[in-house]
Motif scaffolding. Structure first.
Motif: not given
Length: 393
Positions: A333-340, A361-366, A383-389
């Motif tokens: 229920s908690e929204a998540v924002s990430m960059n890729f 998904i974990g936190d935005a830095s994982r 497949a594992t993808i690193m986010p753009v921080l």
């Protein structure tokens, strides 16, 4: 010596051989730019090498006359190019051992080309003592390579440019990574009994047997195995080489000797939020939105809520932007924002065949972990993808 054989089969063998013969010729070993043709026991074999990888292929002959053995080398383009223009038919190869000429006769004509002595062709490198053997099917190796090769580093030579094979009693795994994303294929239907170490203390002291296959060899194997199904495949691993053997084919190559990174340590274990999306819908949206991302440092933002995923990109220099909303199912229920980097996401989604994908998904830095929803029971495909921080620009 005169032989009759199917033109389409010969064309396929020569085309495969030319992939090695035309590349990476080192020093003055110009003979490696040719292919070796040998006739023996009613079969024709075609051998090619780039001095690191050696490919040996065989095919059955329709007939043999005027002597049952012969060997010579030929520049592959000289025979491959004209054969490419023939319709599928039986053709005759007539080898003149005195003048070293080869005449190729087909339904309405012929051509003649010079050939060279077989002894000029580079000899095979001794493989050394066999360390262990892996038994699998052709499709097992094909699946492992196809789900991981695309994630490897572009530059050849680095250990991360190759596909790593990790053989254990529980499974055989294939791994590829370039440091930004990682492809993992585990097959729990395959197993490998670890060999005793030199001290004789038994396999309990060993966790796995591994080797890393160079990118070029992995690409060639995908081409060679693409049309083969349900054939047994034998993988023999020695200290510096690995060989792959199935019906009519033997490929041996030098393995990458550098230590492969601990891939398991970079795969998140506790990503507790799960997103389910239609793969085609997500891929199409990414393709459209990424057009408006900076192509030098591409990035899209993903804003995820319980029932919707919003994909955004913008290019401030040109006052352009894009935004798309697609329906998804999200367990939190908690929204998540990430960059890729959208190119990495598109690579993964293009590689999967399932209608839907699951994203953990974990936190935005994982790193996120993506899997196809549908796959064989004994397979694990991720497949594992690193986010753009760095933030939105």
């Amino acid at each position: 010596m005169k032989i009759t054989l199917a033109s389409n089969e010969l064309h396929e063998l020569l085309q495969n051989a030319s992939r090695l013969a035309a590349s990476n010729i080192k020093g003055n070993q110009l003979s490696a730019s040719t292919v070796l043709l040998e006739v023996s026991d009613g079969k024709l074999s075609v051998t090619s090498t780039d001095l690191e990888t050696r490919l040996h292929q065989t095919m059955d002959l329709v007939s043999v006359s005027d002597g049952d053995t012969a060997a010579f080398t030929v520049a592959p383009a000289q025979i491959l190019t004209p054969i490419s223009e023939l319709s599928s038919q039986n053709i005759t190869l007539d080898f003149n051992a005195e003048e070293y000429l080869l005449q190729v006769t087909y339904s309405n004509g012929n051509f003649q080309i010079p050939v060279s002595k077989a002894e000029n062709f580079p000899e095979a490198t001794p493989l050394g003592e066999n360390k262990y053997t892996l038994d699998m099917k052709v499709e097992d190796l094909f699946s492992g390579l196809s789900h991981t090769l695309y994630t490897t580093q572009t530059e050849d030579g680095s250990v991360m440019s190759g596909v790593h094979v990790d053989a254990r009693p529980e499974f055989i795994a294939f791994v590829g990574t370039n440091g930004f994303y990682l492809g993992l294929y585990r097959n729990f239907g395959l197993s490998h009994e670890l060999q005793e170490d030199e001290s004789g203390s038994g396999s309990a002291s060993k966790a796995k047997d591994t080797f890393t296959l160079p990118k070029k060899s992995a690409k060639l194997l995908l081409t060679l195995l693409d049309k083969r199904e349900n054939q047994p495949l034998l993988v023999n691993v020695s200290d510096n080489f690995v060989s792959f053997t199935c019906e009519g084919l033997l490929l041996q190559c030098r393995v990458l000797g550098m230590r492969y990174p601990n891939y398991e340590s970079v795969i998140p274990k506790n990503n507790d939020k799960e997103l389910v999306a239609d793969r085609t819908t997500l891929l199409s949206a990414l393709k459209r939105v990424s057009i408006f991302a900076d192509q030098t440092l591409p990035m899209v933002s993903l804003d995820i809520s319980e029932k919707e995923l919003v994909i955004r990109s913008r290019l401030l220099e040109y006052s352009s932007s894009a935004e798309e909303h697609i329906p998804v199912s999200f367990s939190s229920s908690e929204a998540v924002s990430m960059n890729f980097d959208p190119n990495l996401l598109k690579d993964v989604l293009n590689n999967f065949k399932s209608e839907s994908v699951v994203v953990k998904i974990g936190d935005a830095s994982r790193a996120i972990v993506i899997s196809p929803m549908d796959h064989a029971e004994e397979e694990e495909i991720t497949a594992t993808i690193m986010p753009v921080l760095y933030g939105n620009r």
